[in-house]
Design a protein around this motif. Structure first.
Motif, PDB file in Angstrom:
ATOM      1  N   LEU A 235       1.505   0.886 -10.659  1.00  0.00           N
ATOM      2  CA  LEU A 235       0.701   1.494 -11.286  1.00  0.00           C
ATOM      3  C   LEU A 235       1.334   2.576 -12.279  1.00  0.00           C
ATOM      4  O   LEU A 235       0.728   2.710 -13.540  1.00  0.00           O
ATOM      5  CB  LEU A 235      -0.253   2.188 -10.555  1.00  0.00           C
ATOM      6  CG  LEU A 235      -1.633   2.934 -11.398  1.00  0.00           C
ATOM      7  CD1 LEU A 235      -2.382   1.940 -12.214  1.00  0.00           C
ATOM      8  CD2 LEU A 235      -2.639   3.508 -10.361  1.00  0.00           C
TER       9      LEU A 235
ATOM     10  N   ARG B 166       2.395  -0.003  -4.605  1.00  0.00           N
ATOM     11  CA  ARG B 166       1.189   0.137  -5.301  1.00  0.00           C
ATOM     12  C   ARG B 166       1.222   1.117  -6.479  1.00  0.00           C
ATOM     13  O   ARG B 166       1.180   1.006  -7.453  1.00  0.00           O
ATOM     14  CB  ARG B 166      -0.115   0.249  -4.422  1.00  0.00           C
ATOM     15  CG  ARG B 166      -1.244   0.195  -5.100  1.00  0.00           C
ATOM     16  CD  ARG B 166      -2.501   0.764  -4.155  1.00  0.00           C
ATOM     17  NE  ARG B 166      -3.639   0.685  -4.688  1.00  0.00           N
ATOM     18  CZ  ARG B 166      -4.212   1.615  -5.557  1.00  0.00           C
ATOM     19  NH1 ARG B 166      -3.500   2.698  -5.628  1.00  0.00           N
ATOM     20  NH2 ARG B 166      -5.430   1.586  -6.370  1.00  0.00           N
ATOM     21  N   SER B 167       1.812   2.576  -5.854  1.00  0.00           N
ATOM     22  CA  SER B 167       1.599   3.654  -6.875  1.00  0.00           C
ATOM     23  C   SER B 167       2.563   3.470  -8.023  1.00  0.00           C
ATOM     24  O   SER B 167       2.740   3.772  -9.044  1.00  0.00           O
ATOM     25  CB  SER B 167       1.807   4.724  -6.033  1.00  0.00           C
ATOM     26  OG  SER B 167       3.006   5.130  -5.458  1.00  0.00           O
TER      27      SER B 167
ATOM     28  N   TRP C 278      -7.483  -1.854 -11.954  1.00  0.00           N
ATOM     29  CA  TRP C 278      -6.386  -1.340 -12.898  1.00  0.00           C
ATOM     30  C   TRP C 278      -6.912  -1.906 -14.360  1.00  0.00           C
ATOM     31  O   TRP C 278      -6.813  -1.087 -15.227  1.00  0.00           O
ATOM     32  CB  TRP C 278      -4.878  -1.662 -12.614  1.00  0.00           C
ATOM     33  CG  TRP C 278      -4.326  -0.952 -11.272  1.00  0.00           C
ATOM     34  CD1 TRP C 278      -5.026   0.062 -10.538  1.00  0.00           C
ATOM     35  CD2 TRP C 278      -3.239  -1.395 -10.791  1.00  0.00           C
ATOM     36  NE1 TRP C 278      -4.134  -0.073  -9.483  1.00  0.00           N
ATOM     37  CE2 TRP C 278      -3.042  -0.656  -9.560  1.00  0.00           C
ATOM     38  CE3 TRP C 278      -2.071  -2.429 -10.892  1.00  0.00           C
ATOM     39  CZ2 TRP C 278      -1.998  -0.786  -8.858  1.00  0.00           C
ATOM     40  CZ3 TRP C 278      -1.301  -2.838  -9.981  1.00  0.00           C
ATOM     41  CH2 TRP C 278      -1.191  -1.763  -9.007  1.00  0.00           C
TER      42      TRP C 278
ATOM     43  N   ASN D   4       0.832  -1.299   0.053  1.00  0.00           N
ATOM     44  CA  ASN D   4       0.121  -0.235   0.035  1.00  0.00           C
ATOM     45  C   ASN D   4       0.660   1.323  -0.041  1.00  0.00           C
ATOM     46  O   ASN D   4       0.505   2.356  -0.839  1.00  0.00           O
ATOM     47  CB  ASN D   4      -1.047   0.103   1.074  1.00  0.00           C
ATOM     48  CG  ASN D   4      -2.141  -0.864   0.912  1.00  0.00           C
ATOM     49  OD1 ASN D   4      -2.594  -1.076   0.059  1.00  0.00           O
ATOM     50  ND2 ASN D   4      -2.682  -1.472   2.073  1.00  0.00           N
TER      51      ASN D   4
ATOM     52  N   ASP E 188      -7.051  -4.500  -6.559  1.00  0.00           N
ATOM     53  CA  ASP E 188      -6.303  -3.426  -6.882  1.00  0.00           C
ATOM     54  C   ASP E 188      -6.070  -3.645  -8.386  1.00  0.00           C
ATOM     55  O   ASP E 188      -6.222  -2.868  -9.356  1.00  0.00           O
ATOM     56  CB  ASP E 188      -5.033  -3.163  -6.228  1.00  0.00           C
ATOM     57  CG  ASP E 188      -4.990  -2.333  -5.196  1.00  0.00           C
ATOM     58  OD1 ASP E 188      -6.347  -1.719  -4.766  1.00  0.00           O
ATOM     59  OD2 ASP E 188      -4.354  -2.277  -4.170  1.00  0.00           O
TER      60      ASP E 188
END
Length: 403
Positions: free
Chosen positions: A74, A70-71, A131, A66, A127
């Motif tokens: 992505l 995650r970012s 996406w 998290n 998640d």
């Protein structure tokens, strides 16, 4: 310089130290090597400090996902999508653009291994599903765009994991991008063809020893479910319905059995390749593409990726995986039939690209449904022709052999 003034400040600082240390441990030892002891040593804290904040390593891994991974993952996927699809253009990304190859690689590991952990799956799988919907690979989008984006996503994850084992498993990305530009300009290119064409089916390779075949099959099934680290002689024997002594009658250790299982997967691919002897080069590669993307091949891809993930942290397994991949590539090249060295180089790059794609589809198996019904002969014939033209235009072949 003063330290944290309140208990809340100290807890927040320790959390940051723990998460940073966990990323280092994951990079060095992999997910199976993540432990409170290693994280505590890296962070300069006690194991009590770790367990005071996280119930177990799964909960720690969720927090790392998290707040650290995650970012970044992505952002990497968005880069890949923007490069692959002209319809996307170059919009502002959903998250600030960032590039952290270590975090992106670890993020790919986490997604690949999430199915093993209920705790991790509860966070990571939703998640990834969100996406995929946001990135246009779900139903309702044009087939060409869906396939293009699915390939971009799978190639992103596959490149992360294959490259972690050996750069020799990567295709010539500069050349692949040239083909990609050519292919994506063909907006009217049909994706389906005559249903009369049936690609070669997988062929089960038997050793001639029924007990050995049962052990290899059981090893593959346990690896696909529990990973190499969770594969034990006891579990293999139980799955095969034989005593542990039967395992040691054929293999000195679990590692020897795992390597034999990896080579058997290669033998299956090589046996399938022998069916390609009468096909032209584009049709032969199309058969490989179909085998790689076939939704029915999920377990084969799962077993293969578990071997790859274990090989990242085991030099012996890495050598076995690399040798197996190169031998398969050479077998396919020999069976497809070639004209000259230029076309051989081009086809090797296509085969390596599909090898990367197979790894990516093991990470995100839902993507394989996007390729149902695609006739890869239609897609690959113009790309192969373009690749050969690029080679003849002056690029120097560089061939890999097992010698």
């Amino acid at each position: 310089m003063t330290g944290p003034r309140t208990r809340r400040d100290r807890v927040a600082l320790n959390d940051e130290r723990i998460l940073d240390a966990a990323v280092v441990v994951l990079d060095r030892f992999g997910i199976d090597g993540l432990s409170a002891r290693r994280v505590a040593e890296q962070a300069g804290l006690s194991t009590g400090a770790i367990y005071g904040r996280f119930e177990n390593t799964d909960e720690l891994l969720v927090e790392v996902w998290n707040r650290r991974l995650r970012s970044v993952v992505l952002g990497g996927l968005e880069r890949s999508i923007r490069m692959s699809d002209p319809a996307v253009g170059d919009p502002d990304p959903v998250v600030p653009e960032s590039f952290d190859p270590v975090a992106e690689r670890i993020g790919a590991f986490v997604i690949a291994l999430a199915p093993r952990s209920d705790v991790l799956s509860e966070v990571v799988v939703p998640d990834v599903d969100a996406w995929l919907r946001a990135m246009g690979v779900g139903p309702g989008n044009p087939a060409t765009s869906r396939a293009r984006r699915a390939i971009a996503i799978a190639a992103y994850f596959g490149a992360m994991l294959n490259g972690s084992v050996s750069e020799a498993l990567h295709p010539d990305w500069v050349l692949c991008l040239r083909w990609w530009e050519e292919a994506r300009a063909r907006e009217t290119l049909p994706l389906s063809g005559p249903v009369a064409w049936l690609p070669p089916t997988r062929i089960a390779v038997e050793s001639g020893n029924p007990e050995l075949d049962v052990l290899l099959l059981a090893t593959g099934e346990v690896m696909a479910r529990a990973g190499v680290a969770g594969t034990t002689v006891t579990r293999i024997a139980r799955r095969a319905g034989v005593p542990r002594s039967a395992v040691y009658a054929h293999f000195d250790s679990k590692d020897d059995l795992v390597q034999a299982c990896i080579f058997q997967a290669t033998a299956n691919a090589s046996a399938s390749a022998r069916r390609l002897k009468s096909l032209t080069a584009p049709h032969g590669v199309a058969s490989v593409a179909h085998r790689v993307t076939d939704p029915a091949g999920r377990q084969w891809r799962r077993r293969r990726i578990e071997g790859l993930l274990a090989a990242i942290y085991s030099p012996a397994l890495a050598s076995a995986v690399l040798l197996a991949e190169v031998e398969t590539e050479n077998e396919l090249i020999m069976r497809i039939g070639l004209i000259d060295a230029g076309e051989e180089y081009a086809l090797r790059q296509l085969l390596r690209f599909f090898d990367v794609l197979a790894t990516g589809l093991a990470v995100v198996p839902e993507l394989s449904t996007v390729f149902e019904g695609i006739d890869w002969r239609i897609v690959l014939t113009p790309i192969t022709e373009q690749a050969s033209a690029e080679i003849f235009g002056g690029m120097r072949p560089s061939l890999i052999t097992t010698g």
